[in-house]
Motif scaffolding. Structure first.
Motif, PDB file in Angstrom:
ATOM      1  N   UNK A   6     -11.708   1.499  -6.277  1.00 12.52           N
ATOM      2  CA  UNK A   6     -12.763   0.649  -5.733  1.00 12.52           C
ATOM      3  C   UNK A   6     -12.297   0.007  -4.429  1.00 12.52           C
ATOM      4  N   UNK A   7     -13.186  -0.771  -3.837  1.00 14.23           N
ATOM      5  CA  UNK A   7     -12.875  -1.425  -2.571  1.00 14.23           C
ATOM      6  C   UNK A   7     -12.046  -2.683  -2.799  1.00 14.23           C
ATOM      7  N   UNK A   8     -11.040  -2.841  -1.955  1.00 16.43           N
ATOM      8  CA  UNK A   8     -10.230  -4.051  -1.939  1.00 16.43           C
ATOM      9  C   UNK A   8     -10.097  -4.452  -0.472  1.00 16.43           C
ATOM     10  N   UNK A   9     -10.705  -5.561  -0.110  1.00 20.88           N
ATOM     11  CA  UNK A   9     -10.687  -6.033   1.290  1.00 20.88           C
ATOM     12  C   UNK A   9     -11.177  -4.939   2.243  1.00 20.88           C
ATOM     13  N   UNK A  34      -2.049  17.766  -6.936  1.00 18.88           N
ATOM     14  CA  UNK A  34      -2.262  19.102  -6.369  1.00 18.88           C
ATOM     15  C   UNK A  34      -3.665  19.313  -5.813  1.00 18.88           C
ATOM     16  N   UNK A  35      -4.542  18.272  -5.905  1.00 19.57           N
ATOM     17  CA  UNK A  35      -5.920  18.419  -5.444  1.00 19.57           C
ATOM     18  C   UNK A  35      -6.300  17.526  -4.273  1.00 19.57           C
ATOM     19  N   UNK A  36      -5.642  16.370  -4.116  1.00 22.75           N
ATOM     20  CA  UNK A  36      -6.018  15.403  -3.073  1.00 22.75           C
ATOM     21  C   UNK A  36      -4.971  14.295  -2.984  1.00 22.75           C
ATOM     22  N   UNK A  37      -5.164  13.425  -1.992  1.00 23.92           N
ATOM     23  CA  UNK A  37      -4.328  12.234  -1.812  1.00 23.92           C
ATOM     24  C   UNK A  37      -5.239  11.011  -1.824  1.00 23.92           C
ATOM     25  N   UNK A  38      -4.634   9.833  -1.967  1.00 22.56           N
ATOM     26  CA  UNK A  38      -5.411   8.592  -1.968  1.00 22.56           C
ATOM     27  C   UNK A  38      -4.453   7.427  -1.687  1.00 22.56           C
ATOM     28  N   UNK A  39      -4.977   6.347  -1.135  1.00 27.39           N
ATOM     29  CA  UNK A  39      -4.184   5.127  -0.959  1.00 27.39           C
ATOM     30  C   UNK A  39      -4.124   4.407  -2.301  1.00 27.39           C
ATOM     31  N   UNK A  40      -2.938   3.913  -2.632  1.00 28.59           N
ATOM     32  CA  UNK A  40      -2.729   3.223  -3.903  1.00 28.59           C
ATOM     33  C   UNK A  40      -2.207   1.828  -3.619  1.00 28.59           C
ATOM     34  N   UNK A  41      -2.833   0.819  -4.208  1.00 30.68           N
ATOM     35  CA  UNK A  41      -2.430  -0.574  -4.021  1.00 30.68           C
ATOM     36  C   UNK A  41      -1.481  -0.992  -5.137  1.00 30.68           C
ATOM     37  N   UNK A  65       0.843  -1.186   0.000  1.00 26.52           N
ATOM     38  CA  UNK A  65       0.000   0.000   0.000  1.00 26.52           C
ATOM     39  C   UNK A  65       0.882   1.241   0.000  1.00 26.52           C
ATOM     40  N   UNK A  66       0.511   2.229  -0.811  1.00 28.09           N
ATOM     41  CA  UNK A  66       1.267   3.473  -0.901  1.00 28.09           C
ATOM     42  C   UNK A  66       0.321   4.654  -0.743  1.00 28.09           C
ATOM     43  N   UNK A  78     -10.857   1.325   0.511  1.00 29.50           N
ATOM     44  CA  UNK A  78     -11.023   2.023  -0.751  1.00 29.50           C
ATOM     45  C   UNK A  78      -9.652   2.448  -1.267  1.00 29.50           C
ATOM     46  N   UNK A  79      -9.244   1.893  -2.401  1.00 32.87           N
ATOM     47  CA  UNK A  79      -7.912   2.164  -2.942  1.00 32.87           C
ATOM     48  C   UNK A  79      -7.976   2.405  -4.448  1.00 32.87           C
ATOM     49  N   UNK A  80      -7.009   3.163  -4.922  1.00 30.61           N
ATOM     50  CA  UNK A  80      -6.779   3.318  -6.347  1.00 30.61           C
ATOM     51  C   UNK A  80      -5.745   2.266  -6.732  1.00 30.61           C
ATOM     52  N   UNK A  81      -5.882   1.672  -7.901  1.00 27.81           N
ATOM     53  CA  UNK A  81      -4.906   0.669  -8.343  1.00 27.81           C
ATOM     54  C   UNK A  81      -4.967   0.543  -9.860  1.00 27.81           C
ATOM     55  N   UNK A  82      -3.929  -0.051 -10.419  1.00 25.02           N
ATOM     56  CA  UNK A  82      -3.903  -0.252 -11.873  1.00 25.02           C
ATOM     57  C   UNK A  82      -4.885  -1.350 -12.270  1.00 25.02           C
ATOM     58  N   UNK A  83      -5.024  -2.362 -11.444  1.00 26.46           N
ATOM     59  CA  UNK A  83      -5.888  -3.485 -11.804  1.00 26.46           C
ATOM     60  C   UNK A  83      -5.288  -4.283 -12.955  1.00 26.46           C
TER      61      UNK A  83
END
Length: 137
Positions: free
Chosen positions: A73-76, A43-50, A37-38, A79-84
């Motif tokens: 989407x949700x992973x376990x 410049x607008x927001x942050x998010x968790x990235x898987x 997890x990263x 809510x994370x952003x990911x390449x999939x």
């Protein structure tokens, strides 16, 4: 390019964005594959990235990344952003990008829209900052 503040949970790979990796957790094994997890931001927001598999080793804090066809989407239950499977990540540079750490889009409670249950709307903010990567004092 989609600004991170405009992310909305969806079951489709439609996120094209550019961000900087701020922090990265320790890799773990999930289903026989390395996962990490990263915390990423623009410049607008942050998010968790898987990060999955080889991505866990290929990207480091300070890398500026272009994400094509990603998914938010949700992973376990997180809510994370990911390449999939369909998405693609490319390193574009290092260290020179403006960013903010709040709001963190992974720390927002989303609920189905009453007018269109296939869409989500923000209900409340769980935390302004990441609970996984707290800000430095």
């Amino acid at each position: 390019m989609l600004a991170l503040k405009d992310l909305v949970p969806a079951p489709t790979n439609n996120v094209n964005s550019r961000f900087i990796i701020l922090d990265k957790g320790k890799p773990t094994m999930e289903g026989g594959q390395k996962s990490c997890l990263a915390l990423v931001a623009d410049e607008t927001a942050a998010v968790h990235f898987q990060l999955w598999g080889e991505e866990s080793d290929a990207f480091e804090p300070g890398d500026i990344v272009h994400l094509s066809e990603g998914i938010f989407s949700y992973n376990r239950r997180n809510l994370v952003l990911r390449a999939g499977r369909k998405g693609k990540m490319e390193k574009e540079g290092e260290f020179t990008m403006l960013y903010v750490e709040t709001p963190n889009m992974s720390e927002i409670r989303w609920v189905p829209d009453k007018n269109n249950p296939t869409w989500y709307v923000q209900e409340s903010t769980l935390s302004s900052y990441s609970h996984v990567f707290p800000p430095l004092p």
